[in-house]
Scaffold this motif. Structure first.
Motif, PDB file in Angstrom:
ATOM      1  N   ALA A   1      -3.720  -2.552  -6.024  1.00 11.35           N
ATOM      2  CA  ALA A   1      -4.107  -1.194  -5.616  1.00 11.35           C
ATOM      3  C   ALA A   1      -2.908  -0.452  -5.026  1.00 11.35           C
ATOM      4  O   ALA A   1      -2.699   0.737  -5.326  1.00 11.35           O
ATOM      5  CB  ALA A   1      -5.246  -1.263  -4.602  1.00 11.35           C
ATOM      6  N   ASP A   2      -2.117  -1.144  -4.214  1.00 11.45           N
ATOM      7  CA  ASP A   2      -0.923  -0.513  -3.648  1.00 11.45           C
ATOM      8  C   ASP A   2       0.069  -0.126  -4.736  1.00 11.45           C
ATOM      9  O   ASP A   2       0.652   0.958  -4.706  1.00 11.45           O
ATOM     10  CB  ASP A   2      -0.238  -1.456  -2.645  1.00 11.45           C
ATOM     11  N   THR A   3       0.247  -1.005  -5.696  1.00 13.87           N
ATOM     12  CA  THR A   3       1.183  -0.730  -6.795  1.00 13.87           C
ATOM     13  C   THR A   3       0.711   0.458  -7.621  1.00 13.87           C
ATOM     14  O   THR A   3       1.508   1.330  -7.981  1.00 13.87           O
ATOM     15  CB  THR A   3       1.324  -1.975  -7.691  1.00 13.87           C
ATOM     16  N   GLU A   4      -0.594   0.497  -7.923  1.00 17.41           N
ATOM     17  CA  GLU A   4      -1.126   1.627  -8.689  1.00 17.41           C
ATOM     18  C   GLU A   4      -0.971   2.932  -7.906  1.00 17.41           C
ATOM     19  O   GLU A   4      -0.617   3.969  -8.467  1.00 17.41           O
ATOM     20  CB  GLU A   4      -2.590   1.387  -9.041  1.00 17.41           C
TER      21      GLU A   4
ATOM     22  N   GLU B   1       1.971   8.050  -7.149  1.00 17.64           N
ATOM     23  CA  GLU B   1       2.805   8.895  -6.293  1.00 17.64           C
ATOM     24  C   GLU B   1       4.148   9.200  -6.951  1.00 17.64           C
ATOM     25  O   GLU B   1       4.642  10.326  -6.890  1.00 17.64           O
ATOM     26  CB  GLU B   1       3.022   8.234  -4.924  1.00 17.64           C
ATOM     27  N   VAL B   2       4.742   8.187  -7.593  1.00 14.27           N
ATOM     28  CA  VAL B   2       6.023   8.385  -8.272  1.00 14.27           C
ATOM     29  C   VAL B   2       5.857   9.388  -9.413  1.00 14.27           C
ATOM     30  O   VAL B   2       6.685  10.294  -9.602  1.00 14.27           O
ATOM     31  CB  VAL B   2       6.591   7.042  -8.776  1.00 14.27           C
ATOM     32  N   VAL B   3       4.764   9.261 -10.174  1.00 17.25           N
ATOM     33  CA  VAL B   3       4.510  10.201 -11.272  1.00 17.25           C
ATOM     34  C   VAL B   3       4.320  11.608 -10.723  1.00 17.25           C
ATOM     35  O   VAL B   3       4.860  12.581 -11.263  1.00 17.25           O
ATOM     36  CB  VAL B   3       3.284   9.746 -12.098  1.00 17.25           C
ATOM     37  N   ALA B   4       3.555  11.726  -9.616  1.00 16.70           N
ATOM     38  CA  ALA B   4       3.339  13.056  -9.020  1.00 16.70           C
ATOM     39  C   ALA B   4       4.657  13.648  -8.534  1.00 16.70           C
ATOM     40  O   ALA B   4       4.916  14.850  -8.719  1.00 16.70           O
ATOM     41  CB  ALA B   4       2.342  12.949  -7.869  1.00 16.70           C
TER      42      ALA B   4
ATOM     43  N   ALA C   1      -4.039 -10.227  -3.936  1.00 17.05           N
ATOM     44  CA  ALA C   1      -3.595  -9.731  -5.244  1.00 17.05           C
ATOM     45  C   ALA C   1      -4.253  -8.385  -5.554  1.00 17.05           C
ATOM     46  O   ALA C   1      -3.589  -7.482  -6.093  1.00 17.05           O
ATOM     47  CB  ALA C   1      -3.927 -10.749  -6.333  1.00 17.05           C
ATOM     48  N   GLU C   2      -5.537  -8.228  -5.215  1.00 17.77           N
ATOM     49  CA  GLU C   2      -6.208  -6.941  -5.433  1.00 17.77           C
ATOM     50  C   GLU C   2      -5.563  -5.844  -4.597  1.00 17.77           C
ATOM     51  O   GLU C   2      -5.362  -4.728  -5.080  1.00 17.77           O
ATOM     52  CB  GLU C   2      -7.693  -7.052  -5.080  1.00 17.77           C
TER      53      GLU C   2
END
Length: 176
Positions: free
Chosen positions: A124-127, A132-135, A119-120
């Motif tokens: 971390a992958d999701t964050e 990356e999507v925001v960038a 889950a961690e």
């Protein structure tokens, strides 16, 4: 003079397996644990409960209704042998069941820890992907603001050309 015995090495046999008599018998902890789990699993079935009930009913019926010389645990002695057998069975069953439960708890604890780590990693992958999507969105927005079309470029070049012509005219007019 003591003569030292040397063993002839057999090349056609695997090393370390010279015979069963020389091996020490040490039961594996894992093997005993698996046995305890199988035992606990067996005792928790309806078949075991029905079988044990039939065994006790037959024992009680035989030692109550059979002729006295054939009774091996008479009712007059309060079924002492049956009580001892059931106590012995319970004294072995309880620790084996507890051992099986402890092994299951250990497996559950390891599974929970692995689930927590997974889950961690997923978080971390999701964050990371969200950043990356925001960038990428920001880069696309900046890029779309800076995109120069042919028309915009022509307009800018015409404006610069007019400024250059005005400057040339101003310099030529003041110099003359």
């Amino acid at each position: 003079m003591a003569r030292r015995q040397t063993r002839q090495v057999a090349l056609d046999a695997p090393r370390g397996r010279s015979g069963m008599l020389q091996r020490t018998s040490q039961p594996s902890q894992d093997r005993f644990g698996r046995f305890s789990e199988a035992f606990a699993r067996g005792m928790g079935t309806s078949g075991f409960l029905i079988g044990m009930t039939v065994f006790v009913v037959v024992w009680l019926a035989w030692n109550t209704f059979a002729p006295v010389p054939l009774q091996f645990d008479p009712r007059a002695q309060n079924f002492t042998l049956l009580t001892l057998i059931l106590s012995l069975q319970a004294s072995y069953a309880a620790p084996l069941i507890l051992l099986a439960q402890n092994r299951q708890d250990d497996r559950d604890r390891v599974q929970i820890e692995q689930d927590r780590q997974r889950a961690e990693r997923n978080l971390a992958d999701t964050e990371y992907l969200a950043r990356e999507v925001v960038a990428l969105r920001m880069a696309v927005t900046d890029f779309s603001d800076e995109v120069v079309t042919r028309e915009v470029l022509r307009t800018e070049l015409r404006a610069l050309l007019e400024k250059i012509e005005l400057r040339d005219d101003a310099e030529n007019g003041t110099a003359e």
